[in-house]
Design a protein around this motif. Structure first.
Motif, PDB file in Angstrom:
ATOM      1  N   GLU A 236       0.883  -1.141   0.089  1.00  0.00           N
ATOM      2  CA  GLU A 236       0.095  -0.427   0.218  1.00  0.00           C
ATOM      3  C   GLU A 236       0.790   1.094   0.041  1.00  0.00           C
ATOM      4  O   GLU A 236       1.647   1.984   0.579  1.00  0.00           O
ATOM      5  CB  GLU A 236      -0.917   0.125   1.225  1.00  0.00           C
TER       6      GLU A 236
ATOM      7  N   ARG B 225      -0.083   5.527  -1.507  1.00  0.00           N
ATOM      8  CA  ARG B 225      -0.248   7.324  -1.575  1.00  0.00           C
ATOM      9  C   ARG B 225      -1.885   6.060  -2.130  1.00  0.00           C
ATOM     10  O   ARG B 225      -2.241   6.281  -3.129  1.00  0.00           O
ATOM     11  CB  ARG B 225       0.771   7.209  -3.308  1.00  0.00           C
ATOM     12  N   GLY B 226      -2.137   5.305  -1.168  1.00  0.00           N
ATOM     13  CA  GLY B 226      -3.657   4.910  -0.978  1.00  0.00           C
ATOM     14  C   GLY B 226      -4.036   3.723  -2.746  1.00  0.00           C
ATOM     15  O   GLY B 226      -4.789   3.239  -2.661  1.00  0.00           O
TER      16      GLY B 226
END
Length: 657
Positions: free
Chosen positions: A454, A456-457
């Motif tokens: 995961e 930055r989203g």
């Protein structure tokens, strides 16, 4: 027939503005002569003879009736004189059309931190080691086979070639090139062109690799693309990129390139305030009979608000290159994805978003995304450009101007030439690889191990063909060992087709509180024999929309197999409220190998993180174009049980049954 003079694509450092357009001081034009005279060159010469100050430069991209001409006899500030000259050319009886070339900026994608200066390092004594462990397979699954290491003094700092944990890196996370070298593949008979600000071909680590026949300086109109000295410009950029590809091995100088047996060419077009479409097109099509790979570490401004890409002539060259380059096998165009970081989206860059190019992002030596790396659905893979630490071994080790070496090369500028080097290794292993073969190899062999999940989203997702993808990393980090191994057993792909699946041409409103979904049924792509696409490669969504704030628009495309790809992320710096997107070709590779037929959904929304909840948008047009094959792409290619390609083949067979 008279020979035309060499290309005089000189763009002055001054420019003339007309409204919002920028024009170079000299007038550069594409002149199309009348079809009534089959001898286009004779007609073009009549035009230059009749108009004082007009010079015929070259036949334009090999066309019989199109020419590049330049007029340099105009007062700099006299816009009326400029208009009069252009009108006189356009109205000449031998001229069908005359198109003036605008000037625009293209920026190098080298990254320099604000806390350190670029340093040159003079090296004279070797400091190499003489053993390593590697296999032709994945870069984190090595055996105890002992392989000799290069004696180049900075090799121990080249963590992207062999990662032992330098600068807090993850041991084993690298390009896995050592076993490829040991197997005898070093990029022989492959030429990589560095399209940039020139290369120092006198550097002792590049001189033997330099391909003078394939090189040219389009700025100075001569065959010597040596970088020009300037205190205020970063003119070592192309030289550093060239060193990453072709720096010689075991010569006790600097480091070593990814493909040390390859040839490197310099095509100098940067190092000036403005370039033109003609300049780019000439460079990207130069000697495509002997240049195999074009590496470009530059593009539009990475400021989070620019929307730009190749113009008419360069777009044409990229499209034609995949059919005319390398004797019909297709030129391979490698592009740095951009340094705009989390505030930009590389799908707003038409070079990296093109299906004809291979877009490469940056990863650090510990498997996290580089701080300047952009995310987007068109990125195919990643390579390395930065270490975690701030010491001398944190950047990419390569050559520098005037015989020096550097450890500070960085940015996605450093990532693209590494990819070009890996592709050169694969081409030596199998010179018959096409431009599509190379993209398939990237998809099937790139490694995920060692990369953060995961970021930055975004996280790793698996599409319906069993392929894992990531909006930052693409399909993973290039693995030279795995790519060369598969290149050796590769078989020709089925014919490529493209299908316009459908179009939605009606105004649809959306805002922060109300998203909108548009659907297209692509079943026609499965049944029309002339444009039948069953197995996907690239997907393009041509979108026209306006918004009160363009940077707050989010776009998502969902395939019939329920794979969702973000076509456009939030760009907080982009405050445009007038231009929006006009037939912009958003491209995604995330449905690679999936099945084209069924319902596709385009979702548009305004970012909920927007500070202004009155933001809204309006979509007026969406066209879906799917590219791929009618037949299973890998049916003739051997596979190993449990491999990625075996998994994809099994899923595709199950679909057909």
């Amino acid at each position: 027939m008279l020979r035309l003079c060499l290309c005089l694509l000189v763009v002055g450092t001054t420019a003339v503005r007309a409204n919002s357009a920028v024009y170079t001081k000299d007038i550069h034009l594409v002149v199309k002569t009348s079809a009534g005279d089959p001898d286009g060159e004779a007609a073009a010469r009549r035009v230059t003879a009749d108009i004082n100050g007009l010079q015929l430069v070259r036949r334009h991209l090999g066309e019989d009736l199109e020419f590049h001409a330049v007029h340099d006899d105009i007062p700099e500030a006299d816009s009326n004189a400029r208009d009069d000259i252009i009108n006189a050319i356009a109205q000449h009886p031998d001229v069908k059309s005359a198109t003036q070339q605008q000037g625009f900026r293209r920026n190098k994608r080298g990254f320099r931190s604000s806390s350190s200066k670029v340093k040159n390092i003079a090296v004279s004594n070797p400091n190499g080691r003489n053993n390593t462990t590697a296999t032709m397979g994945g870069s984190t699954n090595r055996t105890e086979q002992q392989l000799p290491e290069p004696n180049d003094p900075l090799f121990e700092k080249a963590w992207f070639l062999k990662n032992t944990g330098q600068s807090w890196g993850t041991p084993g996370l690298d390009l896995n090139v050592l076993p490829v070298w040991e197997a005898g593949y070093i990029g022989r008979n492959v030429t990589v062109a560095i399209v940039d600000d020139g290369i120092d071909y006198l550097h002792p680590d590049l001189a033997e690799s330099y391909n003078a026949e394939a090189s040219f300086d389009f700025n100075s109109n001569d065959p010597y693309p040596f970088p020009k000295y300037a205190d205020y410009r970063f003119n070592s950029h192309g030289t550093r990129c060239a060193g990453e590809v072709s720096a010689k091995r075991n010569n006790r100088i600097c480091s070593v390139g990814v493909a040390p047996g390859s040839r490197v060419a310099g095509l100098r077009i940067l190092d000036q305030l403005y370039v033109t479409d003609l300049l780019e097109a000439a460079a990207m099509s130069h000697r495509r009979d002997i240049i195999d790979i074009y590496s470009a570490s530059w593009g539009p401004t990475d400021d989070g608000k620019t929307l730009d890409g190749p113009l008419k002539e360069t777009s044409r060259v990229l499209r034609d290159g995949i059919t005319l380059g390398r004797g019909g096998l297709g030129s391979i165009f490698v592009w740095a994805s951009g340094n705009g970081g989390p505030k930009d989206d590389c799908n707003c860059d038409g070079y990296t978003g093109s299906m004809w190019t291979i877009s490469i992002n940056s990863v650090t030596n510990d498997g996290s995304p580089a701080i300047y790396g952009e995310s987007c659905s068109s990125t195919l893979a990643s390579t390395f450009s930065s270490g975690r630490g701030a010491g001398l071994d944190a950047g990419v080790a390569t050559v520098d101007l005037y015989g020096f070496c550097t450890l500070y090369h960085s940015g996605t500028s450093a990532a693209a030439p590494e990819a070009a080097g890996v592709f050169a290794l694969a081409l030596e292993a199998n010179p018959r690889l096409t431009w599509r073969d190379m993209q398939h190899l990237v998809v099937l062999t790139s490694q995920k191990r060692g990369l953060q999940d995961e970021s930055r989203g975004h996280k790793w997702e698996r599409n319906a063909a069993g392929l894992k993808f990531h909006h930052l990393y693409g399909f993973g980090v290039l693995d030279a060992g795995a790519m060369v191994e598969m290149a050796q057993i590769w078989r020709p792909l089925p014919e490529r087709f493209e299908c316009t699946a459908g179009r939605v041409a009606q105004p649809v409103y959306f805002d922060v509180r109300q998203e909108v979904e548009l659907t297209i049924d692509s079943n026609g792509c499965d049944f029309d024999s002339n444009s039948r696409v069953r197995f996907i490669e690239h997907v393009q969504a041509f979108v026209t929309l306006r918004a009160s704030r363009r940077g707050d628009v989010l776009l998502f495309l969902t395939s019939p197999s329920n794979t969702t790809s973000m076509l456009l992320g939030r760009r907080p710096m982009d405050s445009d409220s007038k231009k929006g997107f006009t037939d912009w070709p958003f491209m995604t590779t995330h449905m690679w190998g999936e099945f084209a037929a069924g319902q596709w959904t385009l979702r548009a929304e305004m970012s909920a993180s927007s500070a202004n909840y009155t933001q809204h948008g309006l979509i007026t047009d969406w066209t879906l174009v799917i590219h791929g094959t009618q037949d299973p792409p890998y049916r003739d290619i051997p596979d190993k049980p449990g491999s990625t390609i075996a998994q994809v083949k099994r899923i595709q067979r199950e679909h057909l049954s």
